[in-house]
Design a protein around this motif. Sequence first.
Motif, PDB file in Angstrom:
ATOM      1  N   HIS A  16       0.868  -1.175   0.000  1.00 17.70           N
ATOM      2  CA  HIS A  16       0.000   0.000   0.000  1.00 17.70           C
ATOM      3  C   HIS A  16       0.910   1.233   0.000  1.00 17.70           C
ATOM      4  CE1 HIS A  16      -3.057  -2.887   0.887  1.00 17.70           C
ATOM      5  NE2 HIS A  16      -2.571  -3.147   2.085  1.00 17.70           N
ATOM      6  N   VAL A  17       0.785   2.053  -1.032  1.00 20.07           N
ATOM      7  CA  VAL A  17       1.631   3.239  -1.184  1.00 20.07           C
ATOM      8  C   VAL A  17       0.787   4.473  -0.885  1.00 20.07           C
ATOM      9  CG1 VAL A  17       3.113   4.548  -2.757  1.00 20.07           C
ATOM     10  CG2 VAL A  17       3.000   2.048  -2.926  1.00 20.07           C
ATOM     11  N   TYR A  18       1.286   5.336  -0.015  1.00 24.79           N
ATOM     12  CA  TYR A  18       0.540   6.537   0.336  1.00 24.79           C
ATOM     13  C   TYR A  18       1.496   7.681   0.634  1.00 24.79           C
ATOM     14  CZ  TYR A  18       1.303   4.317   4.920  1.00 24.79           C
ATOM     15  OH  TYR A  18       1.863   3.685   6.012  1.00 24.79           O
ATOM     16  N   VAL A  19       0.931   8.876   0.762  1.00 27.49           N
ATOM     17  CA  VAL A  19       1.727  10.064   1.042  1.00 27.49           C
ATOM     18  C   VAL A  19       1.287  10.619   2.386  1.00 27.49           C
ATOM     19  CG1 VAL A  19       0.127  11.521  -0.287  1.00 27.49           C
ATOM     20  CG2 VAL A  19       2.439  12.333   0.180  1.00 27.49           C
ATOM     21  N   VAL A  20       2.249  11.093   3.185  1.00 28.62           N
ATOM     22  CA  VAL A  20       1.953  11.644   4.510  1.00 28.62           C
ATOM     23  C   VAL A  20       2.467  13.076   4.600  1.00 28.62           C
ATOM     24  CG1 VAL A  20       2.037   9.379   5.617  1.00 28.62           C
ATOM     25  CG2 VAL A  20       4.098  10.782   5.560  1.00 28.62           C
ATOM     26  N   TRP A  21       1.782  13.869   5.411  1.00 31.71           N
ATOM     27  CA  TRP A  21       2.216  15.237   5.700  1.00 31.71           C
ATOM     28  C   TRP A  21       1.683  15.630   7.065  1.00 31.71           C
ATOM     29  CZ3 TRP A  21      -1.552  13.840   2.318  1.00 31.71           C
ATOM     30  CH2 TRP A  21      -2.830  14.368   2.492  1.00 31.71           C
ATOM     31  N   ARG A  22       2.171  16.751   7.590  1.00 34.79           N
ATOM     32  CA  ARG A  22       1.765  17.199   8.919  1.00 34.79           C
ATOM     33  C   ARG A  22       0.359  17.791   8.871  1.00 34.79           C
ATOM     34  NH1 ARG A  22       6.206  18.642  12.772  1.00 34.79           N
ATOM     35  NH2 ARG A  22       4.766  20.222  13.543  1.00 34.79           N
ATOM     36  N   ALA A  23      -0.460  17.442   9.887  1.00 34.16           N
ATOM     37  CA  ALA A  23      -1.825  17.957   9.939  1.00 34.16           C
ATOM     38  C   ALA A  23      -1.851  19.476  10.030  1.00 34.16           C
ATOM     39  CB  ALA A  23      -2.560  17.343  11.136  1.00 34.16           C
ATOM     40  N   ASP A  24      -0.837  20.065  10.685  1.00 36.68           N
ATOM     41  CA  ASP A  24      -0.852  21.522  10.835  1.00 36.68           C
ATOM     42  C   ASP A  24      -0.459  22.237   9.538  1.00 36.68           C
ATOM     43  OD1 ASP A  24       1.894  21.082  10.841  1.00 36.68           O
ATOM     44  OD2 ASP A  24       2.089  21.347  13.003  1.00 36.68           O
ATOM     45  N   ALA A  25      -0.094  21.472   8.491  1.00 30.10           N
ATOM     46  CA  ALA A  25       0.208  22.065   7.185  1.00 30.10           C
ATOM     47  C   ALA A  25      -0.863  21.718   6.153  1.00 30.10           C
ATOM     48  CB  ALA A  25       1.569  21.588   6.692  1.00 30.10           C
ATOM     49  N   ASP A  26      -1.980  21.177   6.620  1.00 31.70           N
ATOM     50  CA  ASP A  26      -2.970  20.603   5.717  1.00 31.70           C
ATOM     51  C   ASP A  26      -3.563  21.608   4.738  1.00 31.70           C
ATOM     52  OD1 ASP A  26      -4.495  18.278   4.947  1.00 31.70           O
ATOM     53  OD2 ASP A  26      -6.231  19.238   5.834  1.00 31.70           O
ATOM     54  N   ARG A  27      -3.635  22.889   5.124  1.00 30.86           N
ATOM     55  CA  ARG A  27      -4.303  23.875   4.270  1.00 30.86           C
ATOM     56  C   ARG A  27      -3.356  24.531   3.263  1.00 30.86           C
ATOM     57  NH1 ARG A  27      -7.456  28.250   7.250  1.00 30.86           N
ATOM     58  NH2 ARG A  27      -8.250  28.549   5.126  1.00 30.86           N
ATOM     59  N   ARG A  28      -2.090  24.173   3.284  1.00 26.56           N
ATOM     60  CA  ARG A  28      -1.156  24.796   2.347  1.00 26.56           C
ATOM     61  C   ARG A  28      -1.490  24.398   0.907  1.00 26.56           C
ATOM     62  NH1 ARG A  28       4.773  23.341   4.019  1.00 26.56           N
ATOM     63  NH2 ARG A  28       5.143  24.379   2.014  1.00 26.56           N
ATOM     64  N   PRO A  29      -1.696  25.372   0.023  1.00 21.37           N
ATOM     65  CA  PRO A  29      -1.984  25.032  -1.379  1.00 21.37           C
ATOM     66  C   PRO A  29      -0.898  24.174  -2.021  1.00 21.37           C
ATOM     67  CG  PRO A  29      -2.471  27.336  -0.960  1.00 21.37           C
ATOM     68  CD  PRO A  29      -1.766  26.813   0.264  1.00 21.37           C
ATOM     69  N   SER A  30       0.364  24.383  -1.637  1.00 22.94           N
ATOM     70  CA  SER A  30       1.448  23.593  -2.231  1.00 22.94           C
ATOM     71  C   SER A  30       1.347  22.127  -1.831  1.00 22.94           C
ATOM     72  CB  SER A  30       2.804  24.166  -1.817  1.00 22.94           C
ATOM     73  OG  SER A  30       2.922  24.224  -0.408  1.00 22.94           O
ATOM     74  N   ILE A  31       0.924  21.857  -0.596  1.00 24.10           N
ATOM     75  CA  ILE A  31       0.725  20.473  -0.164  1.00 24.10           C
ATOM     76  C   ILE A  31      -0.392  19.835  -0.988  1.00 24.10           C
ATOM     77  CG2 ILE A  31      -0.080  19.013   1.740  1.00 24.10           C
ATOM     78  CD1 ILE A  31       2.634  19.929   2.415  1.00 24.10           C
ATOM     79  N   ARG A  32      -1.498  20.535  -1.101  1.00 23.38           N
ATOM     80  CA  ARG A  32      -2.641  19.992  -1.835  1.00 23.38           C
ATOM     81  C   ARG A  32      -2.298  19.761  -3.308  1.00 23.38           C
ATOM     82  NH1 ARG A  32      -8.065  21.153   0.678  1.00 23.38           N
ATOM     83  NH2 ARG A  32      -7.592  21.490   2.875  1.00 23.38           N
ATOM     84  N   ALA A  33      -1.532  20.679  -3.898  1.00 19.77           N
ATOM     85  CA  ALA A  33      -1.147  20.519  -5.305  1.00 19.77           C
ATOM     86  C   ALA A  33      -0.245  19.304  -5.487  1.00 19.77           C
ATOM     87  CB  ALA A  33      -0.451  21.780  -5.799  1.00 19.77           C
ATOM     88  N   ALA A  34       0.694  19.108  -4.550  1.00 18.41           N
ATOM     89  CA  ALA A  34       1.614  17.972  -4.653  1.00 18.41           C
ATOM     90  C   ALA A  34       0.880  16.649  -4.476  1.00 18.41           C
ATOM     91  CB  ALA A  34       2.723  18.102  -3.612  1.00 18.41           C
ATOM     92  N   VAL A  35      -0.049  16.592  -3.524  1.00 14.81           N
ATOM     93  CA  VAL A  35      -0.820  15.360  -3.319  1.00 14.81           C
ATOM     94  C   VAL A  35      -1.620  15.027  -4.574  1.00 14.81           C
ATOM     95  CG1 VAL A  35      -2.698  14.306  -2.000  1.00 14.81           C
ATOM     96  CG2 VAL A  35      -0.915  15.605  -0.816  1.00 14.81           C
ATOM     97  N   GLU A  36      -2.243  16.018  -5.183  1.00 15.63           N
ATOM     98  CA  GLU A  36      -3.025  15.772  -6.396  1.00 15.63           C
ATOM     99  C   GLU A  36      -2.123  15.323  -7.550  1.00 15.63           C
ATOM    100  OE1 GLU A  36      -5.913  14.981  -8.884  1.00 15.63           O
ATOM    101  OE2 GLU A  36      -6.154  15.410  -6.731  1.00 15.63           O
ATOM    102  N   ALA A  37      -0.937  15.924  -7.668  1.00 21.69           N
ATOM    103  CA  ALA A  37      -0.009  15.515  -8.732  1.00 21.69           C
ATOM    104  C   ALA A  37       0.440  14.072  -8.533  1.00 21.69           C
ATOM    105  CB  ALA A  37       1.194  16.458  -8.759  1.00 21.69           C
ATOM    106  N   LEU A  38       0.694  13.677  -7.293  1.00 25.29           N
ATOM    107  CA  LEU A  38       1.090  12.299  -7.011  1.00 25.29           C
ATOM    108  C   LEU A  38      -0.057  11.331  -7.301  1.00 25.29           C
ATOM    109  CD1 LEU A  38       3.065  12.958  -3.713  1.00 25.29           C
ATOM    110  CD2 LEU A  38       4.045  11.964  -5.794  1.00 25.29           C
TER     111      LEU A  38
END
Length: 300
Positions: free
Chosen positions: A270-292
């Motif tokens: 099972h392959v997944y991506v993780v990030w910090r909950a306190d960074a959840d609203r960063r547009p760059s995080i959301r863009a990277a998750v969608e690209a992955l």
Amino acid sequence: MLNLERLRTLDALARHGSVSAAADALHVTTSAVSQQLGKLEREVGQQLLAKNGRGVRLTDAGRLLSEHAARILSQVELARSDLEAQRGQVAGELRLSAFPTAARGLFPAALGALRTEHPGLRVRSSELEPEAGIAGVVRGDLDLAVVLDWYNKPMPVPDGLVKAPLLDDPAEVAMPATHRLADRDEVDLTEFAEDEWITWGEGEFCHEWLMFTLRSKGVEPIVGHRAGETHTQLGLVAAGLGVCIAPLLGRHPVPEGVVLVPLRQRVRRHVYVVWRADADRRPSIRAAVEALRTAARKLG
């Protein structure tokens, strides 16, 4: 007023337990860590560290301040996230890691798309094993990490992290074309009790999974060779030096002389991506998750 970088240094010491480990996590020298902590002690007017054998330990005041430091740093990250969300722009720097086959199989498409769609975003990537990637996100050295676990061996994810699935990665047994089982439609792991295994490095999550899985079936594995890269493992298989587990992600092209046979009990990572909950609203995080996720969907 408390200095944020000195609080970050104290937090690193509290998390990692020693000056040298804190220095490694912060990518600075041990003397720089000692200097920052010395300045912090003078700022607060209390002793934060005490000698403990050849190392140091936190005093009561040090533990108290380190707990506040963790909360303060989390709030700073949350403020950064909120400001980026308010601005609504995918820009700045993004640091991410992936284990080697995910870096090979996902990063070219995902990072290429990010560069095209968000030219104001500077991405820095690295190859790290899952445990190291998760630790980097927890410390704040990384913004995201692509990690994995196996169908029968979960990877613990610390509190405070968010994860999103990317794909399920099927795995087969790779063996030389001359192997006695090479013409089979499917095989069982117990049939390789006498074979030498080509596996990952000692202590790596995938290696530990393979040892755990074979032993759970009553097979004491014979490890002949170790290699971190799937293509190195497959090259050794092609040379007739053993068999290996070959997940689909990042394994192509398969060398001549190697046959892939499915397992009777289907094996998946099972392959997944993780990030910090306190960074959840960063547009760059959301863009990277969608690209992955988009790169993962293209793999089928």
